[in-house]
Design an enzyme around this catalytic site. Sequence first.
Site, PDB file in Angstrom:
ATOM      1  N   LYS A 145       0.095   4.278  -0.299  1.00 42.01           N
ATOM      2  CA  LYS A 145      -0.541   5.486   0.264  1.00 42.01           C
ATOM      3  C   LYS A 145      -0.272   6.673  -0.666  1.00 42.01           C
ATOM      4  O   LYS A 145      -0.260   6.509  -1.877  1.00 42.01           O
ATOM      5  CB  LYS A 145      -0.044   5.711   1.694  1.00 42.01           C
ATOM      6  CG  LYS A 145      -0.164   4.436   2.541  1.00 42.01           C
ATOM      7  CD  LYS A 145       0.080   4.635   3.994  1.00 42.01           C
ATOM      8  CE  LYS A 145      -0.093   3.293   4.695  1.00 42.01           C
ATOM      9  NZ  LYS A 145      -0.034   3.382   6.131  1.00 42.01           N
TER      10      LYS A 145
ATOM     11  N   HIS B 223      -9.541   1.336   4.442  1.00 41.65           N
ATOM     12  CA  HIS B 223      -8.286   1.446   5.185  1.00 41.65           C
ATOM     13  C   HIS B 223      -8.520   2.357   6.399  1.00 41.65           C
ATOM     14  O   HIS B 223      -9.304   3.311   6.317  1.00 41.65           O
ATOM     15  CB  HIS B 223      -7.181   2.015   4.284  1.00 41.65           C
ATOM     16  CG  HIS B 223      -5.843   1.955   4.943  1.00 41.65           C
ATOM     17  ND1 HIS B 223      -5.420   2.898   5.836  1.00 41.65           N
ATOM     18  CD2 HIS B 223      -4.853   1.030   4.864  1.00 41.65           C
ATOM     19  CE1 HIS B 223      -4.207   2.565   6.280  1.00 41.65           C
ATOM     20  NE2 HIS B 223      -3.842   1.440   5.705  1.00 41.65           N
TER      21      HIS B 223
ATOM     22  N   GLU C 187      -5.845  -5.172  10.159  1.00 41.09           N
ATOM     23  CA  GLU C 187      -4.784  -4.223  10.481  1.00 41.09           C
ATOM     24  C   GLU C 187      -5.120  -3.481  11.779  1.00 41.09           C
ATOM     25  O   GLU C 187      -5.879  -2.500  11.755  1.00 41.09           O
ATOM     26  CB  GLU C 187      -4.633  -3.193   9.363  1.00 41.09           C
ATOM     27  CG  GLU C 187      -4.324  -3.789   8.007  1.00 41.09           C
ATOM     28  CD  GLU C 187      -3.735  -2.742   7.076  1.00 41.09           C
ATOM     29  OE1 GLU C 187      -2.605  -2.934   6.616  1.00 41.09           O
ATOM     30  OE2 GLU C 187      -4.389  -1.725   6.819  1.00 41.09           O
TER      31      GLU C 187
ATOM     32  N   GLY D  78       2.048   1.877  10.752  1.00 46.34           N
ATOM     33  CA  GLY D  78       2.991   2.989  10.615  1.00 46.34           C
ATOM     34  C   GLY D  78       3.601   3.428  11.934  1.00 46.34           C
ATOM     35  O   GLY D  78       4.196   4.501  12.023  1.00 46.34           O
TER      36      GLY D  78
ATOM     37  N   GLU E 157      -6.907   4.706   7.611  1.00 48.22           N
ATOM     38  CA  GLU E 157      -6.681   6.143   7.357  1.00 48.22           C
ATOM     39  C   GLU E 157      -7.896   6.766   6.687  1.00 48.22           C
ATOM     40  O   GLU E 157      -8.231   7.928   6.938  1.00 48.22           O
ATOM     41  CB  GLU E 157      -5.401   6.318   6.511  1.00 48.22           C
ATOM     42  CG  GLU E 157      -4.161   6.074   7.360  1.00 48.22           C
ATOM     43  CD  GLU E 157      -2.968   5.499   6.621  1.00 48.22           C
ATOM     44  OE1 GLU E 157      -2.921   5.595   5.375  1.00 48.22           O
ATOM     45  OE2 GLU E 157      -2.069   4.947   7.292  1.00 48.22           O
TER      46      GLU E 157
ATOM     47  N   ASN F  85       0.876  -1.170   0.000  1.00 49.32           N
ATOM     48  CA  ASN F  85       0.000   0.000   0.000  1.00 49.32           C
ATOM     49  C   ASN F  85       0.917   1.225   0.000  1.00 49.32           C
ATOM     50  O   ASN F  85       1.533   1.536   1.020  1.00 49.32           O
ATOM     51  CB  ASN F  85      -0.886  -0.029   1.258  1.00 49.32           C
ATOM     52  CG  ASN F  85      -1.698   1.243   1.413  1.00 49.32           C
ATOM     53  OD1 ASN F  85      -1.775   2.059   0.485  1.00 49.32           O
ATOM     54  ND2 ASN F  85      -2.299   1.423   2.578  1.00 49.32           N
TER      55      ASN F  85
ATOM     56  N   SER G 213       3.120  -2.562  10.213  1.00 48.27           N
ATOM     57  CA  SER G 213       4.576  -2.593  10.442  1.00 48.27           C
ATOM     58  C   SER G 213       5.240  -3.922  10.050  1.00 48.27           C
ATOM     59  O   SER G 213       6.196  -4.362  10.691  1.00 48.27           O
ATOM     60  CB  SER G 213       4.901  -2.242  11.894  1.00 48.27           C
ATOM     61  OG  SER G 213       4.376  -0.955  12.212  1.00 48.27           O
TER      62      SER G 213
HETATM   63  P1  PGA Z   1       2.628  -0.060   7.648  1.00 53.93           P
HETATM   64  O1  PGA Z   1       1.232   0.234   6.935  1.00 53.93           O
HETATM   65  O2  PGA Z   1       3.169  -1.329   7.069  1.00 53.93           O
HETATM   66  O3  PGA Z   1       3.486   1.131   7.319  1.00 53.93           O
HETATM   67  O4  PGA Z   1       2.377  -0.191   9.100  1.00 53.93           O
HETATM   68  C1  PGA Z   1       0.308  -0.780   6.690  1.00 53.93           C
HETATM   69  C2  PGA Z   1      -0.945  -0.223   6.057  1.00 53.93           C
HETATM   70  O5  PGA Z   1      -1.281   0.942   6.309  1.00 53.93           O
HETATM   71  O6  PGA Z   1      -1.626  -0.919   5.290  1.00 53.93           O
END
Ligand code: PGA
Length: 251
Positions: free
Chosen positions: A9, A93, A165, A171, A95, A7, A211
Amino acid sequence: MKLVLANWKMYKNLEEINSFEKEFKKNLKNVDSPCSHGVAVPSIYLIQAKKIFNEQTKIYAQDVFFKKEGAYTGNISYSMLLDTGICGSIIGHSERRQMFNETDETVNLKTISLVENNLEAIVCVGETLKEYESGKSFEVVFNQTINALKNVSSKHLSKIVLAYEPVWAIGTGKVANAIDINQMIKKLRTKLNSIIGELQSKNLKILYGGSVKSENADEFFKQENIDGALVGSAALNPIEFVKLIEIGGKY
Ligand code: PGA
Protein backbone atom coordinates in the site's frame (compact mmCIF):
# COMPACT_ATOMS: atom_id res chain seq x y z
CA MET A 1 3.19 -24.71 -3.56
CA LYS A 2 1.29 -21.53 -2.78
CA LEU A 3 1.80 -17.96 -3.99
CA VAL A 4 2.38 -15.21 -1.41
CA LEU A 5 2.08 -11.61 -2.49
CA ALA A 6 2.70 -8.58 -0.32
CA ASN A 7 0.71 -5.41 -0.81
CA TRP A 8 2.68 -2.60 0.79
CA LYS A 9 0.00 0.00 0.00
CA MET A 10 1.28 3.53 0.71
CA TYR A 11 3.92 2.43 3.21
CA LYS A 12 7.74 2.47 3.30
CA ASN A 13 10.35 4.93 2.17
CA LEU A 14 13.54 4.06 0.37
CA GLU A 15 15.56 3.50 3.52
CA GLU A 16 12.86 1.20 4.88
CA ILE A 17 12.76 -0.75 1.62
CA ASN A 18 16.51 -1.28 1.83
CA SER A 19 16.43 -2.45 5.42
CA PHE A 20 13.40 -4.68 4.73
CA GLU A 21 15.29 -6.39 1.93
CA LYS A 22 18.41 -7.00 4.08
CA GLU A 23 16.40 -8.62 6.85
CA PHE A 24 14.26 -10.49 4.32
CA LYS A 25 17.26 -11.94 2.48
CA LYS A 26 18.96 -12.97 5.71
CA ASN A 27 15.89 -14.87 6.89
CA LEU A 28 14.88 -16.32 3.54
CA LYS A 29 18.28 -18.03 3.35
CA ASN A 30 17.15 -20.46 6.03
CA VAL A 31 14.00 -21.49 4.18
CA ASP A 32 14.36 -24.81 2.33
CA SER A 33 11.64 -24.37 -0.24
CA PRO A 34 10.33 -20.85 -0.43
CA CYS A 35 7.12 -20.52 -2.43
CA SER A 36 6.68 -18.07 -5.32
CA HIS A 37 6.33 -14.60 -3.93
CA GLY A 38 6.24 -10.94 -4.84
CA VAL A 39 5.82 -7.45 -3.47
CA ALA A 40 3.53 -4.69 -4.76
CA VAL A 41 5.33 -1.44 -3.95
CA PRO A 42 4.34 2.22 -4.30
CA SER A 43 4.91 3.21 -7.92
CA ILE A 44 7.60 5.78 -7.15
CA TYR A 45 9.85 2.97 -5.85
CA LEU A 46 9.19 0.34 -8.51
CA ILE A 47 12.51 0.73 -10.32
CA GLN A 48 14.51 0.90 -7.13
CA ALA A 49 12.70 -2.07 -5.61
CA LYS A 50 13.47 -4.06 -8.74
CA LYS A 51 17.18 -3.33 -8.24
CA ILE A 52 17.13 -3.90 -4.48
CA PHE A 53 15.41 -7.31 -4.48
CA ASN A 54 16.86 -10.26 -6.28
CA GLU A 55 15.02 -11.93 -9.13
CA GLN A 56 13.37 -14.51 -6.94
CA THR A 57 11.10 -11.76 -5.58
CA LYS A 58 8.73 -10.39 -8.21
CA ILE A 59 7.92 -6.71 -8.10
CA TYR A 60 4.39 -5.49 -8.88
CA ALA A 61 2.71 -2.12 -9.15
CA GLN A 62 -0.43 -1.45 -7.08
CA ASP A 63 -2.40 0.04 -9.96
CA VAL A 64 -1.86 0.88 -13.61
CA PHE A 65 -3.75 2.79 -16.29
CA PHE A 66 -5.05 1.06 -19.42
CA LYS A 67 -3.79 3.56 -22.00
CA LYS A 68 -0.34 3.24 -23.47
CA GLU A 69 0.40 6.94 -23.09
CA GLY A 70 -1.39 10.27 -23.17
CA ALA A 71 -2.66 13.23 -21.19
CA TYR A 72 -3.54 11.31 -18.03
CA THR A 73 -1.86 13.30 -15.29
CA GLY A 74 -0.81 11.21 -12.33
CA ASN A 75 -1.11 7.80 -13.95
CA ILE A 76 1.42 5.23 -15.03
CA SER A 77 0.78 3.00 -18.01
CA TYR A 78 1.17 -0.69 -18.68
CA SER A 79 3.84 0.15 -21.24
CA MET A 80 5.83 1.94 -18.53
CA LEU A 81 5.72 -1.25 -16.47
CA LEU A 82 6.97 -3.19 -19.47
CA ASP A 83 9.70 -0.65 -20.09
CA THR A 84 11.01 -0.90 -16.55
CA GLY A 85 10.81 -4.69 -16.27
CA ILE A 86 7.98 -4.74 -13.72
CA CYS A 87 6.01 -7.96 -14.02
CA GLY A 88 2.49 -6.71 -13.49
CA SER A 89 0.09 -4.95 -11.17
CA ILE A 90 -2.62 -5.36 -8.61
CA ILE A 91 -5.93 -4.21 -10.12
CA GLY A 92 -9.21 -3.31 -8.44
CA HIS A 93 -8.08 -3.42 -4.84
CA SER A 94 -11.05 -2.54 -2.62
CA GLU A 95 -9.27 0.62 -1.43
CA ARG A 96 -9.12 1.78 -5.03
CA ARG A 97 -12.72 0.76 -5.66
CA GLN A 98 -13.91 2.60 -2.56
CA MET A 99 -11.70 5.68 -2.52
CA PHE A 100 -10.60 6.22 -6.12
CA ASN A 101 -13.68 5.40 -8.16
CA GLU A 102 -12.39 2.17 -9.61
CA THR A 103 -15.26 0.40 -11.37
CA ASP A 104 -15.74 -3.08 -12.78
CA GLU A 105 -15.33 -1.50 -16.19
CA THR A 106 -11.93 0.09 -15.49
CA VAL A 107 -10.81 -3.08 -13.72
CA ASN A 108 -11.64 -4.96 -16.92
CA LEU A 109 -9.83 -2.48 -19.19
CA LYS A 110 -6.76 -2.50 -16.94
CA THR A 111 -6.74 -6.28 -16.77
CA ILE A 112 -6.92 -6.58 -20.56
CA SER A 113 -4.18 -4.00 -21.09
CA LEU A 114 -1.85 -5.94 -18.80
CA VAL A 115 -2.41 -9.47 -20.02
CA GLU A 116 -2.37 -8.54 -23.71
CA ASN A 117 1.07 -7.10 -23.09
CA ASN A 118 2.41 -10.14 -21.34
CA LEU A 119 2.10 -8.61 -17.88
CA GLU A 120 0.41 -10.19 -14.88
CA ALA A 121 -2.83 -8.88 -13.40
CA ILE A 122 -3.60 -9.52 -9.74
CA VAL A 123 -7.33 -8.82 -9.84
CA CYS A 124 -9.00 -8.15 -6.49
CA VAL A 125 -12.64 -8.94 -5.83
CA GLY A 126 -14.64 -8.99 -2.61
CA GLU A 127 -17.87 -8.03 -0.94
CA THR A 128 -18.40 -5.28 1.63
CA LEU A 129 -19.61 -5.94 5.16
CA LYS A 130 -23.12 -4.81 4.20
CA GLU A 131 -23.20 -7.18 1.24
CA TYR A 132 -21.82 -9.97 3.41
CA GLU A 133 -24.46 -9.42 6.07
CA SER A 134 -27.24 -9.38 3.53
CA GLY A 135 -26.11 -12.71 2.08
CA LYS A 136 -24.91 -11.25 -1.22
CA SER A 137 -21.26 -12.30 -1.00
CA PHE A 138 -21.28 -14.84 -3.79
CA GLU A 139 -23.34 -12.75 -6.18
CA VAL A 140 -21.02 -9.74 -5.71
CA VAL A 141 -17.81 -11.71 -6.06
CA PHE A 142 -19.08 -13.64 -9.07
CA ASN A 143 -20.19 -10.47 -10.85
CA GLN A 144 -16.94 -8.65 -10.14
CA THR A 145 -15.04 -11.67 -11.43
CA ILE A 146 -16.92 -12.11 -14.70
CA ASN A 147 -16.82 -8.38 -15.32
CA ALA A 148 -13.06 -8.37 -14.81
CA LEU A 149 -12.62 -11.31 -17.18
CA LYS A 150 -14.88 -9.96 -19.94
CA ASN A 151 -13.18 -10.14 -23.37
CA VAL A 152 -10.02 -11.65 -21.92
CA SER A 153 -8.85 -14.21 -24.41
CA SER A 154 -8.46 -17.68 -22.92
CA LYS A 155 -4.80 -17.76 -23.95
CA HIS A 156 -4.20 -14.89 -21.52
CA LEU A 157 -5.98 -16.33 -18.50
CA SER A 158 -2.76 -17.80 -17.11
CA LYS A 159 -1.53 -14.22 -16.62
CA ILE A 160 -4.36 -13.51 -14.21
CA VAL A 161 -4.34 -14.15 -10.48
CA LEU A 162 -7.62 -13.53 -8.71
CA ALA A 163 -7.48 -12.30 -5.11
CA TYR A 164 -10.66 -12.83 -3.14
CA GLU A 165 -10.56 -10.25 -0.40
CA PRO A 166 -13.73 -9.75 1.63
CA VAL A 167 -13.63 -6.01 2.33
CA TRP A 168 -14.67 -6.53 5.95
CA ALA A 169 -11.56 -8.65 6.55
CA ILE A 170 -9.02 -6.20 5.11
CA GLY A 171 -6.88 -4.43 7.67
CA THR A 172 -9.50 -5.07 10.34
CA GLY A 173 -7.95 -8.06 12.06
CA LYS A 174 -11.30 -9.80 11.39
CA VAL A 175 -10.18 -13.02 9.77
CA ALA A 176 -12.60 -14.88 7.57
CA ASN A 177 -13.18 -18.56 8.19
CA ALA A 178 -10.83 -20.57 5.95
CA ILE A 179 -13.40 -23.28 5.29
CA ASP A 180 -15.98 -20.69 4.20
CA ILE A 181 -13.42 -19.06 1.91
CA ASN A 182 -12.54 -22.42 0.41
CA GLN A 183 -16.23 -23.12 -0.24
CA MET A 184 -16.70 -19.69 -1.80
CA ILE A 185 -13.76 -20.18 -4.16
CA LYS A 186 -14.90 -23.69 -5.01
CA LYS A 187 -18.34 -22.38 -5.93
CA LEU A 188 -16.75 -19.60 -7.97
CA ARG A 189 -14.64 -22.08 -9.93
CA THR A 190 -17.67 -24.27 -10.59
CA LYS A 191 -19.64 -21.30 -11.94
CA LEU A 192 -16.67 -20.19 -14.02
CA ASN A 193 -16.44 -23.62 -15.69
CA SER A 194 -19.13 -22.76 -18.18
CA ILE A 195 -17.75 -19.28 -18.83
CA ILE A 196 -14.00 -19.71 -19.19
CA GLY A 197 -13.77 -23.48 -19.52
CA GLU A 198 -13.24 -26.25 -16.99
CA LEU A 199 -9.49 -26.53 -17.34
CA GLN A 200 -8.97 -22.75 -17.27
CA SER A 201 -11.13 -22.44 -14.20
CA LYS A 202 -9.25 -25.25 -12.46
CA ASN A 203 -5.92 -23.61 -13.33
CA LEU A 204 -6.94 -20.07 -12.42
CA LYS A 205 -4.91 -19.04 -9.38
CA ILE A 206 -7.18 -17.68 -6.66
CA LEU A 207 -5.66 -16.16 -3.54
CA TYR A 208 -7.31 -15.17 -0.29
CA GLY A 209 -6.61 -11.76 1.26
CA GLY A 210 -7.68 -10.17 4.52
CA SER A 211 -5.70 -10.11 7.76
CA VAL A 212 -3.50 -13.08 6.79
CA LYS A 213 -0.51 -13.55 9.08
CA SER A 214 1.84 -16.36 9.99
CA GLU A 215 -0.44 -17.56 12.83
CA ASN A 216 -3.41 -18.17 10.53
CA ALA A 217 -1.73 -18.86 7.16
CA ASP A 218 -1.72 -22.65 7.62
CA GLU A 219 -5.49 -22.65 7.97
CA PHE A 220 -5.86 -20.99 4.57
CA PHE A 221 -3.03 -22.70 2.75
CA LYS A 222 -4.21 -26.18 3.62
CA GLN A 223 -7.48 -25.54 1.77
CA GLU A 224 -7.54 -27.11 -1.67
CA ASN A 225 -9.08 -24.16 -3.51
CA ILE A 226 -6.94 -21.41 -1.99
CA ASP A 227 -3.77 -20.94 -4.02
CA GLY A 228 -2.06 -18.47 -1.73
CA ALA A 229 -2.49 -15.08 -0.12
CA LEU A 230 -2.39 -11.37 -0.78
CA VAL A 231 -1.05 -9.88 2.42
CA GLY A 232 -1.14 -6.30 3.65
CA SER A 233 -0.04 -5.38 7.16
CA ALA A 234 1.75 -8.63 8.06
CA ALA A 235 3.92 -8.34 4.96
CA LEU A 236 5.31 -4.98 6.06
CA ASN A 237 7.48 -6.97 8.42
CA PRO A 238 10.26 -8.92 6.66
CA ILE A 239 10.35 -11.72 9.24
CA GLU A 240 6.59 -12.23 8.98
CA PHE A 241 6.80 -12.17 5.20
CA VAL A 242 9.50 -14.85 5.22
CA LYS A 243 7.41 -16.97 7.59
CA LEU A 244 4.47 -16.76 5.18
CA ILE A 245 6.71 -17.74 2.27
CA GLU A 246 7.98 -20.67 4.30
CA ILE A 247 4.45 -21.82 5.18
CA GLY A 248 3.37 -21.42 1.55
CA GLY A 249 6.25 -23.64 0.46
CA LYS A 250 4.94 -26.56 2.56
CA TYR A 251 1.77 -26.97 0.51
P1 PGA B 1 -4.43 -6.94 5.24
O1 PGA B 1 -4.56 -6.34 3.77
O2 PGA B 1 -3.61 -8.19 5.14
O3 PGA B 1 -3.74 -5.87 6.04
O4 PGA B 1 -5.79 -7.23 5.74
C1 PGA B 1 -4.80 -7.15 2.67
C2 PGA B 1 -4.93 -6.32 1.41
O5 PGA B 1 -5.37 -5.17 1.50
O6 PGA B 1 -4.61 -6.79 0.31
